[in-house]
Design an enzyme around this catalytic site. Sequence first.
Site, PDB file in Angstrom:
ATOM      1  N   HIS A 177      14.169  51.036  48.643  1.00  0.00           N
ATOM      2  CA  HIS A 177      14.872  50.318  47.586  1.00  0.00           C
ATOM      3  C   HIS A 177      16.126  49.728  48.198  1.00  0.00           C
ATOM      4  CE1 HIS A 177      15.820  49.542  43.335  1.00  0.00           C
ATOM      5  NE2 HIS A 177      17.061  49.552  43.791  1.00  0.00           N
ATOM      6  N   LEU A 178      16.324  48.439  48.010  1.00  0.00           N
ATOM      7  CA  LEU A 178      17.501  47.792  48.597  1.00  0.00           C
ATOM      8  C   LEU A 178      18.596  47.600  47.564  1.00  0.00           C
ATOM      9  CD1 LEU A 178      16.151  45.046  50.958  1.00  0.00           C
ATOM     10  CD2 LEU A 178      17.771  46.851  51.519  1.00  0.00           C
TER      11      LEU A 178
ATOM     12  N   HIS B 231       3.000  57.124  49.708  1.00  0.00           N
ATOM     13  CA  HIS B 231       3.535  58.498  49.658  1.00  0.00           C
ATOM     14  C   HIS B 231       2.519  59.573  49.236  1.00  0.00           C
ATOM     15  CE1 HIS B 231       5.665  56.365  46.062  1.00  0.00           C
ATOM     16  NE2 HIS B 231       4.494  56.734  45.649  1.00  0.00           N
TER      17      HIS B 231
ATOM     18  N   ASP C  61      10.887  55.436  51.554  1.00  0.00           N
ATOM     19  CA  ASP C  61      11.212  55.550  50.125  1.00  0.00           C
ATOM     20  C   ASP C  61      12.718  55.763  49.938  1.00  0.00           C
ATOM     21  OD1 ASP C  61       8.886  54.966  48.835  1.00  0.00           O
ATOM     22  OD2 ASP C  61       8.321  57.034  48.397  1.00  0.00           O
TER      23      ASP C  61
END
Lengths: 305, 440
Positions: free
Chosen positions: B74-75, B244, B317
């Site tokens: 996630h950025l 995942h 993640d």
Amino acid sequence: MNRARHFLAVASTSRARWLALLEQTRALARGEAHVPSLRGHNVVTLFLEPSTRTRASFELAARRLGADVVDLSPSSSSLVKGESLLDTARNLEAMGADAIVVRHRVSGTPTRLAPLLRASVVNAGDGTNEHPTQALLDCATILAHKERIEGLRIAIVGDVLHSRVARSDARAFAMLGAHVRLCGPPSLVPEALGALGAEVTHDLDCALEGADVVVALRLQHERQQSGLVTSLRDYRMGWGIDARRWRRTAPGAILMHPGPVHRGVEVDSDLADGPQSVILEQVRWGLFARMAVLADCLDGTPTEA
Amino acid sequence: MLSTAPPVPNGGLHLRGGRLLDPATGTDAVLDVVVSADGRIARIGRDLLTPAGAQPLDVSDQWVVPAAVDLRAHLAEPDDDDERLAHARWALLRAGIGTVCASPATSPPIDTPALARLLPLRARSSGPGPRVLPLGALTHGMAGERLTEAGRMRRAGVVALTDAPRPSMPADLMRRALEHARGFDVLVMQHAEEATLSRRLALHEGPAVLAAGLAGQPSAAESAIVARDLELVALTGSRYHVAHVSSGATLRLLRDARARNLPVSGDVTPLHLLLDETDAVSADPSLRLRPPLRERADREALREALIDGTLQAIASDHHPSTPPLPPDAEPSAYVPGLPVAHLVWPVLLELVTEHGLSPLAAVDRWTWGPARLLGLLELGRLREGGRADLAVIDPDAEWNDETDALPTPLARRRWRGRVRWMLVDGRLIAPDEETGTGTP
């Protein structure tokens, strides 16, 4: 900074502390112990889940010790207005609460709250995790009838999955050396619950065979809606305790129940009211057990207001 | 501040005496690398002479590896300010990442071509950091009801489609999603979770969780979806990737599928390799993840699967900042991720020293492995004439995480393995220096 003594779970209580609490509970009941004074202490009961009996028991215990008690019932609690639990607890602390007796529907809440506060946190039941004062009073009840807990065969029967009493009891009994069996339908007693230090069986006759103590658990009606039991009649047929099945227990076996009893479902009326039943005695022990816990947490010596 | 990183010195750069590990060619040898001023690899060879004007950099006892390709992190939210985005990219750069696939689970989710173009565009002007490739949502609003436009998303640069961490969609919709993905050659990255079984719980239904009186979801919530999907893969012939993976049961299914020659793959996160359900029930509630941390045996199986190649990639993640869950968090509350990208190299190095993962395979799972899954064959490798996206790793450097961003079981740990230098976009960066102005 945080030196408060909490009472959070059997799982996090040492055997030595447990035995000391148990001894103090029994001494208080015998009227032998010097009643410690909590005069000048403030005890707040913060019950975020409906309860009458446990809250009343804690209130009476605190008053017997001379503490001031404030109750925060859900209707008056600002939590309803959206204040966070942590903020509420910190406000109570700022008002001088020395101990906060918490009941919460989410498992683990008191344990996670405690390190964030300076006040003592006493767990009065958290979700389906633990109800440690119940386990203390259950141990005291058993000791009133049996010489020791070590070596006893104890069956805990019913909805173990959703029972905080079962988790605290199983841990406490196992800690004191009893052989604990958990019994109920596979949907309510998964094998993994053996992690509590108990044997898991789905056969009630096996569980009751030679048992010295039987703890029956309350079955909530909701379990039917969620498909965890097919019907109350079906449940009773498989795991309801009646006089015929009781014959498998050891001579002098006692029947316990954390209440309120669902007569004719988990246990039959004639058993619940019979000579083997110690259900009302349990309630009496509750007062002394909670006195012992509050006195232990607050050390029995008043602090400056 | 971050934009001041100097470009490669005018005469180029000469990395001397490092252990070069390039999984694409199977190279594991002491080799020099000469990088030209335009940020390309000019030469790879033994004991090279430093070209005139080039800056020598002694990297002996260090690993010279391709910059990592992270399949999921996630950025930033679409309307976060530039500074936030710059810091998020900087954190990934420090972790040795040269290319990152940005999670579409933002608010709103990345479910249109226009949204998919936004973040990579903004990243280009936010200072040094990894190249940003967008992931797209599989369904509009990630609601699991209406499929997004796989073709137009692909053209907008989307490299894979995923609804992670939302529960999996119904079988008929999944079948169509796989067909469209095949038609436009885009990877479907499945978050395998049967919602009716998981009840969206972020804990595993295992002994530790049950004993703690908490509700959890069984491993079957994941493996039941994977079993179903593999039949759909057999039906449609599409490529299929399980994001995942958390359970040993899923790994058995993936092995069977590969034995059947189905085009399937999977990845694992550093947290699932490090921790298990016992960590998730400790006093700190912030380790509630989706998928949840499962049992010790699952964790061992995941390590094995990464080693034997059943899992082709490790994906971070990573999430830049997650507020801790409150003490009375609901059983369904979960954290979308933790700032853990910088733990990937230490986790891989531990697998090398403790569990017999070969160094080349360790590098592969974090570089060439994920690049291949995305079909980006220019990334995750080192070759003459190619872009010099590389990292210099000190495999023996020990360190502690000084921030308090990690939950207790990780905060106390000592880690081994650290990124010393990063070369991305023709810039040389020393990640240990906060300012990013490193010079050799």
